[in-house]
Design a protein around this motif. Structure first.
Motif, PDB file in Angstrom:
ATOM      1  N   THR A   1      -3.074  -1.002  -1.480  1.00 25.68           N
ATOM      2  CA  THR A   1      -3.000  -0.180  -0.272  1.00 25.68           C
ATOM      3  C   THR A   1      -4.212   0.738  -0.125  1.00 25.68           C
ATOM      4  OG1 THR A   1      -1.602   1.430  -1.436  1.00 25.68           O
ATOM      5  CG2 THR A   1      -0.481  -0.262  -0.140  1.00 25.68           C
TER       6      THR A   1
ATOM      7  N   SER B   1       0.024  -8.285   0.869  1.00 21.38           N
ATOM      8  CA  SER B   1      -0.842  -7.148   1.191  1.00 21.38           C
ATOM      9  C   SER B   1      -2.125  -7.553   1.923  1.00 21.38           C
ATOM     10  CB  SER B   1      -1.216  -6.373  -0.071  1.00 21.38           C
ATOM     11  OG  SER B   1      -2.101  -7.139  -0.869  1.00 21.38           O
TER      12      SER B   1
ATOM     13  N   ARG C   1      -0.623  -7.412   5.402  1.00 20.70           N
ATOM     14  CA  ARG C   1      -0.037  -6.128   5.784  1.00 20.70           C
ATOM     15  C   ARG C   1      -0.177  -5.131   4.632  1.00 20.70           C
ATOM     16  NH1 ARG C   1       5.724  -6.602   7.982  1.00 20.70           N
ATOM     17  NH2 ARG C   1       4.625  -7.002   9.911  1.00 20.70           N
ATOM     18  N   GLN C   2      -1.035  -4.157   4.822  1.00 20.84           N
ATOM     19  CA  GLN C   2      -1.221  -3.097   3.815  1.00 20.84           C
ATOM     20  C   GLN C   2      -0.248  -1.961   4.123  1.00 20.84           C
ATOM     21  OE1 GLN C   2      -5.513  -2.222   3.974  1.00 20.84           O
ATOM     22  NE2 GLN C   2      -5.498  -2.550   1.792  1.00 20.84           N
ATOM     23  N   ASP C   3       1.000  -2.210   3.878  1.00 23.57           N
ATOM     24  CA  ASP C   3       2.048  -1.264   4.204  1.00 23.57           C
ATOM     25  C   ASP C   3       2.685  -0.780   2.904  1.00 23.57           C
ATOM     26  OD1 ASP C   3       4.503  -0.059   4.901  1.00 23.57           O
ATOM     27  OD2 ASP C   3       4.708  -1.322   6.681  1.00 23.57           O
TER      28      ASP C   3
ATOM     29  N   GLU D   1       4.865   1.511   2.249  1.00 17.95           N
ATOM     30  CA  GLU D   1       6.321   1.664   2.307  1.00 17.95           C
ATOM     31  C   GLU D   1       7.017   0.317   2.092  1.00 17.95           C
ATOM     32  OE1 GLU D   1       9.732   3.045   5.500  1.00 17.95           O
ATOM     33  OE2 GLU D   1       7.700   3.840   5.724  1.00 17.95           O
TER      34      GLU D   1
END
Length: 191
Positions: free
Chosen positions: A94, A170, A173-175, A177
């Protein structure tokens, strides 16, 4: 008398790994490597034979560094070590400066199906991870942190594949949460 090296071997490997990690093996040209590494082609070929040799050296260096991290993680209490293996990955994945997934995972997807030398090294790295998880799970079973009725090998495979899945996820989507939710669910498999 051989002339002294004008660069530090490991520093070159680290920089080369960053380029391969960001662009992939096939997306990285020899000219980009020599420019980025500030080496002449002759120096690169002398030290590594070719682009593939440099890539293999970066992958071997990556494995060595991973093995050093594994020693630190396996020294922790079982659940703490298992969680740390994922938490450190999430922190890296992230990092807003990068959107590159995992070096080993990317290599497995891009090259392992077509390159036997890479496949062998990737599988050795996966074995290292699986063995780390076996060690931690067995430690947890011995000290009561993990139920003795859990299948150690199956959990080790599950943890390894879940970690690799985080790496792939990742890239799209670098999320943090969402990744933390996944880690929480993986850790619940120990209950």
């Amino acid at each position: 008398m051989p002339r002294p090296k004008q660069y530090k071997y490991e520093a070159v490997l680290d920089k080369a790994m960053q380029m391969f990690w960001a662009k992939g093996y096939n997306g990285t040209s020899v000219q980009e490597l020599v420019d980025f590494l500030k080496l002449s082609k002759a120096s690169m070929y002398e030290a590594f034979t070719d682009k593939h040799g440099l890539f293999m050296a970066t992958l071997e260096n990556y494995r060595k560094r991973t093995q050093d991290n594994i020693k630190l993680i396996t020294a922790l209490p079982a659940r703490e070590g298992l969680a740390a293996s994922f938490e450190s990955a999430v922190a890296d994945l992230t990092d807003s400066r990068y959107r590159r997934g995992g070096f080993l995972t990317n290599t497995a997807a891009e090259l392992a199906p077509h390159d036997k030398a890479v496949e062998k090294l990737v599988l050795a790295c996966f074995d290292d991870l699986e063995n780390m998880y076996v060690t931690l799970i067995n430690k947890g079973k011995e000290n009561g942190e993990i139920s003795k009725d859990k299948d150690t090998k199956a959990l080790a495979f599950y943890f390894t594949s879940s970690l690799q899945g985080l790496m792939v996820y990742s890239k799209a989507r670098q999320d943090k949460e969402m990744l933390d939710i996944i880690v929480k669910e993986v850790m619940r498999s120990l209950d």
